[in-house]
Write an enzyme that holds these catalytic residues in place. Structure first.
Site, PDB file in Angstrom:
ATOM      1  N   GLY A 321       0.818  -1.204   0.000  1.00 25.03           N
ATOM      2  CA  GLY A 321       0.000   0.000   0.000  1.00 25.03           C
ATOM      3  C   GLY A 321       0.851   1.252   0.000  1.00 25.03           C
ATOM      4  O   GLY A 321       0.536   2.239  -0.676  1.00 25.03           O
ATOM      5  N   TRP A 324       2.390   1.594  -3.415  1.00 25.66           N
ATOM      6  CA  TRP A 324       1.390   2.019  -4.397  1.00 25.66           C
ATOM      7  C   TRP A 324       1.328   3.537  -4.499  1.00 25.66           C
ATOM      8  O   TRP A 324       1.119   4.093  -5.574  1.00 25.66           O
ATOM      9  CB  TRP A 324       0.012   1.480  -3.992  1.00 25.66           C
ATOM     10  CG  TRP A 324      -1.102   1.888  -4.913  1.00 25.66           C
ATOM     11  CD1 TRP A 324      -1.455   1.284  -6.089  1.00 25.66           C
ATOM     12  CD2 TRP A 324      -2.014   2.979  -4.747  1.00 25.66           C
ATOM     13  NE1 TRP A 324      -2.536   1.942  -6.660  1.00 25.66           N
ATOM     14  CE2 TRP A 324      -2.887   2.971  -5.853  1.00 25.66           C
ATOM     15  CE3 TRP A 324      -2.175   3.951  -3.762  1.00 25.66           C
ATOM     16  CZ2 TRP A 324      -3.910   3.911  -6.001  1.00 25.66           C
ATOM     17  CZ3 TRP A 324      -3.184   4.881  -3.906  1.00 25.66           C
ATOM     18  CH2 TRP A 324      -4.041   4.860  -5.010  1.00 25.66           C
ATOM     19  N   HIS A 325       1.564   4.229  -3.374  1.00 24.02           N
ATOM     20  CA  HIS A 325       1.481   5.682  -3.383  1.00 24.02           C
ATOM     21  C   HIS A 325       2.652   6.333  -4.097  1.00 24.02           C
ATOM     22  O   HIS A 325       2.548   7.484  -4.517  1.00 24.02           O
ATOM     23  CB  HIS A 325       1.409   6.214  -1.950  1.00 24.02           C
ATOM     24  CG  HIS A 325       0.064   6.022  -1.316  1.00 24.02           C
ATOM     25  ND1 HIS A 325      -0.286   4.881  -0.632  1.00 24.02           N
ATOM     26  CD2 HIS A 325      -1.024   6.820  -1.273  1.00 24.02           C
ATOM     27  CE1 HIS A 325      -1.527   5.005  -0.189  1.00 24.02           C
ATOM     28  NE2 HIS A 325      -2.002   6.161  -0.563  1.00 24.02           N
ATOM     29  N   GLY A 326       3.749   5.639  -4.223  1.00 25.18           N
ATOM     30  CA  GLY A 326       4.892   6.217  -4.911  1.00 25.18           C
ATOM     31  C   GLY A 326       6.080   5.275  -4.901  1.00 25.18           C
ATOM     32  O   GLY A 326       6.263   4.491  -3.971  1.00 25.18           O
TER      33      GLY A 326
END
Length: 470
Positions: A321, A324-326
């Site tokens: 997770g 996934w953001h960067g």
């Protein structure tokens, strides 16, 4: 083409006018929305419309063939191939350089040079969101939670619908595709939708933009030059800023979708009043949290195979997770901190969430400050910047506030205060407007005046803040 811009306002007005001219021709309306969504995406870079179309074709094809496969092994193979293609494309565009750099750093340390070439890849906007939409559709068809999409144009609209394309919310196929079968029998809640949009604009243009330009960005750019209180309030300011930025965008998206006759799920529910991290993740970016739970954590085994396996599944979910953001180590660390926090509080989560009075207030304050600390990894450029910020906070520098002003302090209080008022104010006011039978032109005029006041009050020339590419 970002929401709080003149270009988007003109684009949406044109879409609304053409839809009004089309009238009740439902299939034509859907086809036009597909075209409008691709125009919206092409406004940034038309070449990646091919990528979006290809991802749509893969998901549609797998979903179409799955019900015809009669052997369980073949069905699993088809699902694996469909998801694998989606993830490979995402990994190449978003994570190739990150993993190549990390691998080359390890090989360089042992004297092997840098065997993996670096490629400066332009990251397609929204690739994470439409990839997650495609994966959820394939899995839902496999699980029997949604029937296969009968029309390719419906699948195109599901994957590309412009209100949610860039930053969510992540809308499940089981919620969106049934809305494409026939138009909603009830008229769109115009007053409620306009209030959602106006509230989202206020969060983004006033709260998020002012806090970013006047407090957060200057302090994070050179933390060693500011006092401890400046650093502390800049962290509080960023917590409010990122909440207002994301939830404001979501409010606008939900309002726009409602005006077009579609219902989107809630995505934020006052996350900073959570007494536990588990409750925080039930309230923060809810569509992403539930997506990770249903399509990653539970398939890994969830909490069904003992404490050790549960801990591993939870940590893997939060690490991915974060990634996934960067594509950066700071996001991995952010995910690791949240994963570790969830593991530590797991035996006490139920007790924390059932506390009352002073005990609940203490739990909320602890969770809020933990979340604020982890936001440091979100805003900082890299891990070295995180360490520099923490080092600067250690001594209590004397002197008055250098950057915090009464106005920015008031915005922080207002942003946190939003967590303690009813979230259904737009619905209540919209219902009142419906009862009073306010004409559409009056609602549009009131909304226009609201937008003009927000624009006049907002920082001049400030674009919406985007800290990472999806």
């Amino acid at each position: 083409m970002l929401f709080p811009t003149l270009n988007f306002a003109l684009f949406f007005i044109a879409v609304a006018v053409i839809l009004a001219l089309i009238g009740g021709l439902w299939e034509v309306r859907k086809l036009f929305l597909v075209v409008a969504s691709y125009v919206f995406y092409a406004f940034w870079n038309w070449h990646f419309c091919i990528l979006l179309l290809s991802s749509t074709a893969v998901s549609y094809s797998v979903g179409r063939w799955l019900p015809e496969a009669d052997r369980p092994r073949l069905r699993k193979w088809m699902v694996g191939c469909g998801i694998g293609i989606q993830l490979l494309v995402l990994a190449f565009f978003k994570y190739y350089d990150f993993f190549a750099t990390s691998f080359n750093r390890m090989t360089r340390d042992v004297g092997w040079g840098e065997p993996v070439p670096l490629i400066e890849i332009l990251l397609p906007v929204a690739i994470s969101f439409f990839t997650f939409h495609g994966i959820s559709y394939i899995v839902d068809v496999y699980r029997g939670k949604v029937t296969r999409c009968r029309r390719f144009t419906d699948m195109m609209l599901y994957m590309s619908f412009f209100p949610q394309l860039v930053a969510g919310p992540i809308v499940r196929s089981s919620k969106f595709l049934p809305q494409l079968e026939r138009p909603s029998p009830t008229p769109p809640p115009i007053a409620t939708a306009l209030l959602m949009i106006a509230g989202g604009l206020f969060k983004k243009v006033i709260l998020a933009s002012y806090l970013g330009t006047q407090l957060v960005d200057p302090v994070f750019a050179d933390p060693a030059s500011f006092s401890t209180l400046d650093l502390l309030f800049a962290l509080y300011g960023f917590a409010v800023q990122i909440f207002c930025d994301f939830s404001g965008y979501t409010d606008i998206a939900i309002g726009l979708a409602a005006l077009l006759g579609f219902e989107f799920p809630q995505n934020f529910n006052q996350p900073y009043r959570s007494p536990s991290l588990r409750d925080f993740w039930r309230r923060w970016h809810m569509t992403l949290s539930f997506w990770l739970r249903d399509y990653l954590y539970i398939p890994l085994g969830g909490s069904r195979h003992g404490r050790l396996r549960t801990s591993a599944n939870l940590m893997i979910t939060m690490l991915l997770g974060g990634l996934w953001h960067g594509a950066a180590m700071k996001f991995v660390m952010w995910g690791a901190l949240h994963g570790g926090g969830l593991l530590l509080e797991r035996p006490f989560s139920d007790r924390l969430e059932n506390t009352r009075g002073i005990a609940r207030l203490a739990a909320v304050l602890v969770i809020f400050h933990f979340v604020c600390f982890t936001w440091l990894f979100f805003h900082a450029e890299d891990m070295e910047s995180v360490w520099l910020y923490l080092t600067a906070m250690t001594p209590l520098h004397p002197g008055s506030f250098a950057q915090v002003t009464p106005f920015t302090l008031g915005l922080i209080v207002l942003g946190i205060g939003l967590h303690f008022v009813s979230t259904n104010i737009p619905g209540r006011v919209g219902a009142l407007a419906a009862v009073q039978r306010m004409p559409d032109w009056a609602l549009a005029l009131a909304f226009g005046l609201c937008v003009l006041m927000i624009d006049a009050a907002g920082p001049s020339g400030v674009a919406p803040f985007i800290y990472f590419q999806f």
